[in-house]
Design a protein around this motif. Structure first.
Motif, PDB file in Angstrom:
ATOM      1  N   PRO A  16       3.473   6.375 -13.999  1.00 57.50           N
ATOM      2  CA  PRO A  16       4.816   7.137 -13.827  1.00 57.50           C
ATOM      3  C   PRO A  16       5.510   7.678 -12.672  1.00 57.50           C
ATOM      4  N   ALA A  17       6.649   7.664 -12.613  1.00 60.33           N
ATOM      5  CA  ALA A  17       7.033   8.144 -11.219  1.00 60.33           C
ATOM      6  C   ALA A  17       6.705   9.462 -10.919  1.00 60.33           C
ATOM      7  N   GLY A  18       6.779   9.746  -9.718  1.00 63.99           N
ATOM      8  CA  GLY A  18       6.562  11.111  -9.379  1.00 63.99           C
ATOM      9  C   GLY A  18       5.019  11.211  -8.676  1.00 63.99           C
ATOM     10  N   THR A  19       4.764  12.512  -8.045  1.00 62.88           N
ATOM     11  CA  THR A  19       3.574  12.753  -7.485  1.00 62.88           C
ATOM     12  C   THR A  19       2.407  13.211  -8.192  1.00 62.88           C
ATOM     13  N   GLY A  20       1.226  12.350  -8.108  1.00 62.05           N
ATOM     14  CA  GLY A  20       0.190  12.854  -9.103  1.00 62.05           C
ATOM     15  C   GLY A  20      -1.262  12.747  -8.028  1.00 62.05           C
ATOM     16  N   GLY A  21      -2.331  13.014  -8.914  1.00 57.14           N
ATOM     17  CA  GLY A  21      -3.636  12.758  -8.200  1.00 57.14           C
ATOM     18  C   GLY A  21      -3.822  11.279  -7.751  1.00 57.14           C
ATOM     19  N   ILE A  22      -3.521  10.349  -8.609  1.00 59.91           N
ATOM     20  CA  ILE A  22      -3.701   8.791  -8.260  1.00 59.91           C
ATOM     21  C   ILE A  22      -2.582   8.052  -8.737  1.00 59.91           C
ATOM     22  N   ALA A  23      -2.287   6.833  -8.291  1.00 51.13           N
ATOM     23  CA  ALA A  23      -1.466   6.001  -8.534  1.00 51.13           C
ATOM     24  C   ALA A  23      -1.870   4.713  -8.688  1.00 51.13           C
ATOM     25  N   ILE A  24      -1.442   3.700  -9.540  1.00 54.07           N
ATOM     26  CA  ILE A  24      -1.824   2.435  -9.542  1.00 54.07           C
ATOM     27  C   ILE A  24      -0.660   1.366  -9.400  1.00 54.07           C
ATOM     28  N   VAL A  25      -1.058   0.479  -8.280  1.00 49.27           N
ATOM     29  CA  VAL A  25       0.053  -0.681  -7.775  1.00 49.27           C
ATOM     30  C   VAL A  25      -0.626  -1.847  -8.506  1.00 49.27           C
ATOM     31  N   ARG A  26       0.226  -2.796  -9.204  1.00 42.50           N
ATOM     32  CA  ARG A  26      -0.395  -3.720  -9.777  1.00 42.50           C
ATOM     33  C   ARG A  26       0.418  -4.990  -9.280  1.00 42.50           C
ATOM     34  N   VAL A  27      -0.632  -6.004  -8.895  1.00 40.04           N
ATOM     35  CA  VAL A  27      -0.056  -7.205  -8.173  1.00 40.04           C
ATOM     36  C   VAL A  27      -0.630  -8.476  -9.333  1.00 40.04           C
ATOM     37  N   SER A  28       0.284  -9.196  -9.538  1.00 37.72           N
ATOM     38  CA  SER A  28      -0.026 -10.332 -10.397  1.00 37.72           C
ATOM     39  C   SER A  28       0.524 -11.554 -10.005  1.00 37.72           C
ATOM     40  N   GLY A  29      -0.330 -12.655 -10.103  1.00 30.45           N
ATOM     41  CA  GLY A  29       0.250 -14.042  -9.516  1.00 30.45           C
ATOM     42  C   GLY A  29      -0.502 -14.848  -8.884  1.00 30.45           C
ATOM     43  N   THR A  30      -0.198 -16.318  -8.536  1.00 30.64           N
ATOM     44  CA  THR A  30      -1.412 -16.997  -7.872  1.00 30.64           C
ATOM     45  C   THR A  30      -1.680 -16.675  -6.490  1.00 30.64           C
ATOM     46  N   ASP A  31      -0.756 -15.953  -5.825  1.00 23.69           N
ATOM     47  CA  ASP A  31      -1.303 -15.479  -4.636  1.00 23.69           C
ATOM     48  C   ASP A  31      -1.896 -14.187  -4.470  1.00 23.69           C
ATOM     49  N   ALA A  32      -1.999 -13.251  -5.525  1.00 21.70           N
ATOM     50  CA  ALA A  32      -2.379 -11.865  -5.713  1.00 21.70           C
ATOM     51  C   ALA A  32      -3.391 -11.711  -4.706  1.00 21.70           C
ATOM     52  N   LEU A  33      -4.405 -12.401  -5.005  1.00 21.36           N
ATOM     53  CA  LEU A  33      -5.786 -12.216  -4.153  1.00 21.36           C
ATOM     54  C   LEU A  33      -5.685 -12.388  -2.462  1.00 21.36           C
ATOM     55  N   THR A  34      -4.856 -13.381  -2.319  1.00 23.34           N
ATOM     56  CA  THR A  34      -4.557 -13.668  -0.871  1.00 23.34           C
ATOM     57  C   THR A  34      -3.834 -12.599  -0.193  1.00 23.34           C
ATOM     58  N   ILE A  35      -2.700 -12.242  -0.797  1.00 24.24           N
ATOM     59  CA  ILE A  35      -1.924 -11.063  -0.283  1.00 24.24           C
ATOM     60  C   ILE A  35      -2.451  -9.843  -0.187  1.00 24.24           C
ATOM     61  N   CYS A  36      -3.436  -9.474  -1.193  1.00 22.90           N
ATOM     62  CA  CYS A  36      -4.062  -8.269  -1.155  1.00 22.90           C
ATOM     63  C   CYS A  36      -4.910  -8.213  -0.041  1.00 22.90           C
ATOM     64  N   ASP A  37      -5.723  -9.321   0.189  1.00 20.68           N
ATOM     65  CA  ASP A  37      -6.875  -9.661   1.129  1.00 20.68           C
ATOM     66  C   ASP A  37      -6.014  -9.371   2.727  1.00 20.68           C
ATOM     67  N   ALA A  38      -4.969  -9.612   2.790  1.00 23.09           N
ATOM     68  CA  ALA A  38      -4.335  -9.484   4.074  1.00 23.09           C
ATOM     69  C   ALA A  38      -4.212  -8.038   4.483  1.00 23.09           C
ATOM     70  N   LEU A  39      -4.026  -7.172   3.414  1.00 24.76           N
ATOM     71  CA  LEU A  39      -3.786  -5.711   3.677  1.00 24.76           C
ATOM     72  C   LEU A  39      -5.055  -4.758   3.518  1.00 24.76           C
ATOM     73  N   PHE A  40      -6.039  -5.541   2.797  1.00 23.80           N
ATOM     74  CA  PHE A  40      -7.193  -4.769   2.536  1.00 23.80           C
ATOM     75  C   PHE A  40      -8.385  -4.773   3.518  1.00 23.80           C
ATOM     76  N   THR A  41      -8.935  -3.541   3.946  1.00 26.61           N
ATOM     77  CA  THR A  41      -9.970  -3.634   4.877  1.00 26.61           C
ATOM     78  C   THR A  41     -11.335  -3.075   4.076  1.00 26.61           C
TER      79      THR A  41
END
Length: 468
Positions: A16-41
């Motif tokens: 839900p919108a707003g400030t909380g302890g945690i949030a979840i960002v969901r990514v789905s599609g053919t390039d989901a893993l490749t795109i997230c790999d480019a940003l994730f260390t």
């Protein structure tokens, strides 16, 4: 086959919108893993999301070049065994709005498109992970605000309703294929479909569809709440009762007559059933224009309610009661009436018995004696409301229709099967029988999405929340 745009890799904040302890960002599609790999260390060296085992999580950081945006946990779900049927990544980050926005901007920069409302569930439907009625149940489950609504949505989401409709369609498809075969051999005058068996099946299907159509009145009440209007003279305790049931000071309570001049509404859950309570302006003769408008709305709300709670001050019984009864009683035909005698803390038991015997014997209604101020016997009112609602116990195997679209399709399917049954009794031609069977199959298919249009899909999914 997915329509244009649904081949893109999409992202959205799924919490839900707003400030909380945690949030979840969901990514789905053919390039989901490749795109997230480019940003994730990842914290673990020589580890990348593309090589990560499905249904596992990795700890690390989302980075914009050398700058750390946030430390996160990332879960990986691989096609076809994910919610959408596609490769899916869920990034669990801290609930800061700034962090959420930064991660979304980075994903878009790497090639994601921001998801439309309901797009993840739409992809699940188009991938064959669920049918249309199950997809709609997802939205109902998210919106559920009572145990009854939750149970109805969960039953539908599990696919039991779809299986029930599939069995009916299978029977009809079997018979229509035989009837169509007869049409192919019309010149030979042969019969493939057993008319007596078809008549029995049509009767059984009609009974089944009738039960589902009739259940909509229950399902609609469970989903939207049963409307309950509280009426009575000024200062009888209507607002006090509403505040007690809500457990908050929703309505102004005052000794001054005519304090409530507009309609106040809120929803209360009693034993898992939602009741939509409506507190109204007190009924009395007045010259105040604003108060008169409020009283006019009171009578309007009586006509819209399923249950009318008529509240009477036990210490102020008078001829006015008869005048109010003359106005209220004609408007509650077909509705449930509960008479609540309030302020009984000021009466003896003997006085209560006199009131019941002398003033209210001619009005057939449930009667509850209580004190809204001191919260005495209000549980008896809750029990009377549940009894007046008349809703059945819902088991895991029960299927109750709560969706207007499903109700309309089932009603049309029922009309088709009734025509078929009448036609069989009159010995109508095979081509007319085939038409009725095809229509019934068509409307049942509309519910599950086996027969659908882009317009139907857009109308359904546009009402979902973003990120689901």
């Amino acid at each position: 086959m997915m329509k244009d745009g649904l081949q893109d890799t999409v992202c959205a904040v799924s919490t839900p919108a707003g400030t909380g302890g945690i949030a979840i960002v969901r990514v789905s599609g053919t390039d989901a893993l490749t795109i997230c790999d480019a940003l994730f260390t990842p914290r673990r060296k020589n580890h990348c999301l593309s090589m990560q085992t499905a249904y596992t999580m990795s700890y690390g950081a989302i980075c914009d070049g050398e700058e750390v945006v946030d430390e996160v946990l990332i879960a990986v779900f691989r096609a076809p065994h994910s919610f959408t049927g596609e490769d899916t990544v869920e990034i669990t980050c801290h609930g800061s709005l700034y962090v959420q926005q930064q991660i979304m901007q980075l994903l878009v920069r790497e090639g994601c498109r921001i998801a439309m409302p309901g797009e993840f569930t739409q992809r699940a439907f188009l991938s064959g992970k669920m049918d249309l009625s199950q997809a709609e149940a997802v939205a109902d489950l998210i919106a559920s605000s009572s145990a009854g609504m939750h149970r109805v949505a969960l039953n539908q989401m599990r696919g039991g309703f779809s299986c029930e409709l599939a069995q009916i369609r299978e029977q009809l498809l079997h018979f229509t294929s035989l009837v169509e075969l007869e049409l192919d051999f019309a010149e030979e005058d042969v019969t493939f479909a057993d008319r007596s068996q078809l008549t029995q099946s049509a009767s059984a299907i009609k009974t089944h569809l009738s039960r589902l159509v009739q259940s909509f009145s229950w399902g609609n009440a469970i989903k939207n709440g049963i409307p309950v209007v509280i009426v009575g003279e000024t200062n009888v305790g209507k607002s006090t009762l509403l505040n007690h049931l809500l457990n908050e000071e929703k309505a102004i309570v005052s000794e001054i007559h005519g304090t409530t001049r507009d309609v106040i509404e809120d929803v209360i859950s009693i034993k898992g059933i939602s009741f939509r309570f409506i507190d109204t302006a007190g009924l009395r003769d007045t010259d105040n224009e604003v108060e008169m408008l409020g009283i006019e709305r009171t009578y309007q709300k009586i006509t819209q309610a399923s249950i009318v709670v008529w509240m009477i001050d036990a210490t102020q019984f008078s001829e006015k009661i008869e005048n109010i009864a003359e106005k209220i009683i004609p408007q509650i035909k077909g509705k449930q009436l509960i008479i609540v005698i309030n302020k009984v803390d000021r009466l003896t038991l003997e006085e209560q018995q006199v009131l019941d015997a002398e003033f209210l014997p001619q009005i057939p209604a449930r009667r509850i004696y209580l004190s809204a101020k001191y919260k005495q016997n209000t549980e008896a009112l809750e029990a009377a409301l549940l009894d007046a609602a008349g809703l059945p116990e819902i088991n895991d195997s029960d299927f109750i229709v709560s969706n207007v679209r499903h109700y309309e399709a089932l009603s049309k399917a029922l009309e088709s099967i009734c025509r078929l049954e009448d036609g069989l009794q009159q010995g109508i031609a095979s081509d007319l029988m085939a038409q009725d069977i095809r229509e019934c199959i068509h409307y049942l298919g509309e519910i599950t999405g086996e027969i659908s249009t882009n317009e139907i899909l857009e109308n359904i999914f546009k009402n979902f929340c973003i990120g689901k």
